[in-house]
Scaffold this motif. Sequence first.
Motif, mmCIF file in Angstrom:
data_model
loop_
_atom_site.group_PDB
_atom_site.id
_atom_site.type_symbol
_atom_site.label_atom_id
_atom_site.label_comp_id
_atom_site.label_asym_id
_atom_site.label_seq_id
_atom_site.Cartn_x
_atom_site.Cartn_y
_atom_site.Cartn_z
ATOM 1 N N GLY A 193 0.807 -1.219 0.000
ATOM 2 C CA GLY A 193 0.000 0.000 0.000
ATOM 3 C C GLY A 193 0.833 1.258 0.000
ATOM 4 N N TYR A 194 1.891 1.256 -0.787
ATOM 5 C CA TYR A 194 2.726 2.459 -0.841
ATOM 6 C C TYR A 194 3.275 2.625 -2.255
ATOM 7 C CZ TYR A 194 6.670 -0.806 -0.555
ATOM 8 O OH TYR A 194 7.548 -1.827 -0.789
ATOM 9 N N MET A 195 3.835 3.825 -2.515
ATOM 10 C CA MET A 195 4.484 4.138 -3.785
ATOM 11 C C MET A 195 5.938 4.473 -3.500
ATOM 12 S SD MET A 195 3.813 7.349 -6.388
ATOM 13 C CE MET A 195 4.624 8.486 -5.245
ATOM 14 N N ARG A 196 6.848 3.849 -4.257
ATOM 15 C CA ARG A 196 8.279 4.076 -4.064
ATOM 16 C C ARG A 196 8.850 4.717 -5.327
ATOM 17 N NH1 ARG A 196 12.540 0.981 -5.375
ATOM 18 N NH2 ARG A 196 11.176 -0.830 -5.784
ATOM 19 N N SER A 197 9.437 5.881 -5.176
ATOM 20 C CA SER A 197 9.994 6.622 -6.309
ATOM 21 C C SER A 197 11.377 6.116 -6.637
ATOM 22 C CB SER A 197 10.063 8.122 -5.993
ATOM 23 O OG SER A 197 8.783 8.626 -5.681
ATOM 24 N N LYS A 198 11.704 6.079 -7.933
ATOM 25 C CA LYS A 198 13.026 5.688 -8.376
ATOM 26 C C LYS A 198 13.948 6.897 -8.376
ATOM 27 C CE LYS A 198 11.388 1.952 -11.380
ATOM 28 N NZ LYS A 198 11.394 1.416 -12.776
ATOM 29 N N GLU A 199 15.243 6.614 -8.380
ATOM 30 C CA GLU A 199 16.205 7.709 -8.421
ATOM 31 C C GLU A 199 16.117 8.414 -9.770
ATOM 32 O OE1 GLU A 199 20.068 6.310 -7.584
ATOM 33 O OE2 GLU A 199 19.587 5.612 -5.546
ATOM 34 N N SER A 200 16.195 9.732 -9.717
ATOM 35 C CA SER A 200 16.081 10.521 -10.948
ATOM 36 C C SER A 200 17.309 10.302 -11.821
ATOM 37 C CB SER A 200 15.951 12.014 -10.613
ATOM 38 O OG SER A 200 17.063 12.435 -9.854
ATOM 39 N N ALA A 201 17.056 9.978 -13.085
ATOM 40 C CA ALA A 201 18.146 9.740 -14.029
ATOM 41 C C ALA A 201 18.593 11.052 -14.659
ATOM 42 C CB ALA A 201 17.689 8.762 -15.118
#
Length: 489
Positions: free
Chosen positions: A409-417
Motif C-alpha cells: 500500500g505504498y508508492m516508491r519513487s526511483k532515483e532521478s536519471a
Amino acid sequence: MSKEAEKSENVVAMEIEESEEAREERLKQESINNFNFLERAVETIESRFTTRVLRTTTSIRKRLTPHILAQVINDYFGEDPRKANLLSYLGEQPDVSMKDTSADDTKKEAHLPEIEIYLNLLVMIYLLDNSKFEQGTELANTSVDQVEKLNRRTLDQLTAKVYFYYVRFHELTDRLAEIRPVLLAAQRTATLRRDDDTQATLLNLLLRNYFHYNLYEQADKLVSKSTFPENASNNQAARYAYYLGRIRALQLDYTEAHTQLLQAIRKAPQNTATAGFQQTAYKFFIIVQLLMGEIPERSIFRQPVLRKALVPYLHITQAVRIGDLNQFQEGLAKYGANFKRDKTYTLILRLRHNVIKTGIRMISLSYSRISLRDICIKLHLDGEEDAEFIVAKSIKDGVIDAVLDHDGGYMRSKESADVYSTNEPQSAFNQRITFCLNLHNESIKAMRFPLNAHRKELDNVQEALERERELAQEIAEGDLDEDDDMGDF
C-alpha cells in the motif's frame, strides 16, 4: 469686462467653427484621394491601392458625420438618382445645387462599382456605430446583391468587407442562422473565382457562425473540406488559426491546438485595437498549455492588455502548478460564469486530472516512499483505491518514475536519471529548429511586391543585351578597333 468676455467668447466660437470647417474639408479631401486610389487600382489592377484605401477607413470612421458623408455622396454622384437611396439611410436630402456643375457631371458620368461599394461601406459603418442595425441590415443585403452580380478582381477586398459587415449586422440582430446558406454559396463562388480575400473572410465568418451555435462537428467538416488560401491577409490567417486551434483542442489534439493558437497570437497585431482577440486567444492558449502538462509563463499574466481578463485563468494555473485540488475546485466555483461565457468551461473540467498528476509528480519528487493513505490526504481524494488507480495511470503515462506496491500500500519513487542521457534535449532542440524554419517560411510568404515590377529590370537587361550584340557585330565587321572607347560596353 463683460464686453471683453463676450469678444473672447465670439473669438473662441469662430475658431471652433473654422476648425470644424477645416476638419470637414480635410475629410472630404481624404475621401477624394481614396476615390483616386480606387481608380488607379482599376487602371493598373494593383490591389495595394485598394489596401491603402481600406487602411484609412479606421481614421475616417472616427471623424465621420452624416453631413460630411452626404456631401461626399452628392459630390460624387452628381445628378445620378442612385444617391437618393444612400442619402435616405443618413437622413439627408439630395443636393439640388449639383445640377449646375456640368463639368463635374461629365467627368463622372461612368461611375466605378468599386467607388459605389466603398461608399456603401462608409454608410454601413456609420449605421453600425450609431446602432441603426435594421437599416444597416437592409443596406448590407443590397450591397451583397450588388457584389454577387459583379466578377471583378479589383472588387475582391471590398467584397470581403461587405460580407464582414453583412454578417455583423445579422449577428447583432440575432439572425445568423438565416444567412448560413448565403455564406456557403458565396464561399463556393469565391473559391471558383480564386478570390482569396473573400474566400478567407467567408471561411472565418462561417466558422464564427458555427461556433456561435456550438456546431463544432460542422465546423470541423468545413475545415476538412476546404483549403485556406495562402495569399490571404495576415489578420484573416490569425483568425483562421484561432478557430482551428479551438477545434483541435476539443478533439484532444493539444499539440496541434497549441501550435495553431501560438500562430494566431503571433500573427495578430500587437496593439490595443486587437485587445479583445488577444485576450480570447490567450485564454484558450493557457488552457491548452496546461492540458499539455506545461505551465504558462508568468509574464503573460502581467501584460497590461491581458492582466484583468486573465485573473480567473491565473487562479486555475496556480492550482495546477502546485497540484492543489481544493484550490482548483474553489476557482472553478468562483469563476465558473466567466469560463462558461468564454466557452472554456469544458476544457477546464479536463484539467482536474492534470491537477492530480501534478500533485503526484511533486509528491514523487519530495518522497522516496509514501503510503497511499498519505497521498489521499495530500490530494484530497476519496479513497485509497482512487489513489492507487491514479498513481498507476501516472506511472503508465510516464508522468512519474516510480513503483507501486499493492500489497504494502505504498508508492516508491526511483532515483532521478540524468536528463541528458535521454532523448528529451534532442526533441526540445528539434522543436526549436522546426519553429525557426516555420517562422522563416511564413515570413517569406508574407512578403509582397508590386505587380509587374520586375518588367523594368527585364527591359534594362534586354537593352543591355541588344547593345552588346551591336558592339559584337561592329567588332566583327571591323568598324571598331581595340583602342576605341568601350565605356558604353
